[in-house]
Write an enzyme that holds these catalytic residues in place. Structure first.
Site, PDB file in Angstrom:
ATOM      1  N   ASP A  22       1.469  -1.221  -0.127  1.00 21.50           N
ATOM      2  CA  ASP A  22      -0.047  -0.158   0.127  1.00 21.50           C
ATOM      3  C   ASP A  22       0.295   1.561   0.347  1.00 21.50           C
ATOM      4  OD1 ASP A  22      -2.423   1.375  -0.282  1.00 21.50           O
ATOM      5  OD2 ASP A  22      -2.807   1.221   2.035  1.00 21.50           O
ATOM      6  N   GLY A  23       0.115   2.451  -0.323  1.00 24.22           N
ATOM      7  CA  GLY A  23       1.560   3.483  -0.565  1.00 24.22           C
ATOM      8  C   GLY A  23      -0.126   4.618   0.352  1.00 24.22           C
ATOM      9  N   GLU A  60       2.305   3.972  -4.152  1.00 26.02           N
ATOM     10  CA  GLU A  60       2.061   2.262  -4.141  1.00 26.02           C
ATOM     11  C   GLU A  60       3.268   1.463  -5.225  1.00 26.02           C
ATOM     12  OE1 GLU A  60      -1.318   1.352  -3.855  1.00 26.02           O
ATOM     13  OE2 GLU A  60      -2.126   2.785  -2.943  1.00 26.02           O
ATOM     14  N   ASP A  82      -4.424  -2.675  -3.404  1.00 25.90           N
ATOM     15  CA  ASP A  82      -5.711  -1.836  -3.048  1.00 25.90           C
ATOM     16  C   ASP A  82      -5.755  -0.207  -4.711  1.00 25.90           C
ATOM     17  OD1 ASP A  82      -4.094   0.501  -2.277  1.00 25.90           O
ATOM     18  OD2 ASP A  82      -5.509   0.538  -0.328  1.00 25.90           O
ATOM     19  N   HIS A 137      -9.766   0.275   2.697  1.00 27.15           N
ATOM     20  CA  HIS A 137     -10.492   0.132   3.917  1.00 27.15           C
ATOM     21  C   HIS A 137     -11.664  -0.507   3.931  1.00 27.15           C
ATOM     22  CE1 HIS A 137      -6.927   4.075   3.801  1.00 27.15           C
ATOM     23  NE2 HIS A 137      -7.613   3.777   3.064  1.00 27.15           N
ATOM     24  N   ASP A 147      -1.668  -0.304   5.398  1.00 26.68           N
ATOM     25  CA  ASP A 147      -2.988   0.756   5.078  1.00 26.68           C
ATOM     26  C   ASP A 147      -1.851   1.612   6.742  1.00 26.68           C
ATOM     27  OD1 ASP A 147      -3.980   2.982   3.879  1.00 26.68           O
ATOM     28  OD2 ASP A 147      -4.581   2.536   5.528  1.00 26.68           O
TER      29      ASP A 147
END
Length: 161
Positions: A22-23, A60, A82, A137, A147
């Protein structure tokens, strides 16, 4: 037993590794964070980092680059992100089209983040890579973990907590 990310597999047999990436980026300040979680059997390893003056898409991509670069031998990798931008570039032929078009988009504009795409392409050649997407999320435990790590790295500006 310490976790070793190399020389664990018999010859001619690739390790099965699961990666979550994740970023995170604050669009006001340009401060960004990236994170990954590697899983191999019962072992896990995570890492996160900070970058100033960046974008969410760069973070990302950086997360995926850092995760794949952490692998010390060719592996069969299941990578979950994501980011539709990251996943679809590989699964929907975007990368092939960009390369055929001289790193131009369908709108004839230069592809953003070419440097990171080139790193990812080189790393992807080393591994048997399978891409997966999860909604961010949305309660996916590993996605929530990376995240949190990326957000913490961004907010701490790379300083140890």
């Amino acid at each position: 037993m310490p976790l070793l990310w190399y020389n664990l597999t018999p010859m001619n047999e690739q390790r099965q590794v699961t990666i979550y990436t994740d970023g995170s980026c604050d669009t006001q300040s340009g401060d960004g964070g990236w994170a990954y979680l590697l899983q191999y059997g019962d072992a896990q390893k995570d890492a996160a980092g900070f970058e100033a003056g960046t974008t969410n898409n760069r973070m990302e991509l950086t997360a995926a680059v850092q995760a794949l670069a952490a692998l010390k031998e060719p592996c069969t990798v299941s990578l979950t992100t994501d980011s539709q931008y990251l996943k679809r570039a590989f699964t929907d032929g975007w990368l092939e089209n960009w390369q055929k078009n001289g790193w131009k988009t369908a709108a004839k504009k230069p592809v953003k983040n070419k440097d990171l795409w080139l790193e990812l392409l080189a790393l992807a050649k080393t591994h048997d890579l399978n891409w997966h997407w999860t909604k961010g999320h949305a309660g996916h435990a590993e996605n929530e973990r990376v995240d949190t790590l990326a957000l913490r790295a961004r907010k701490s500006k790379g300083r140890s907590n």
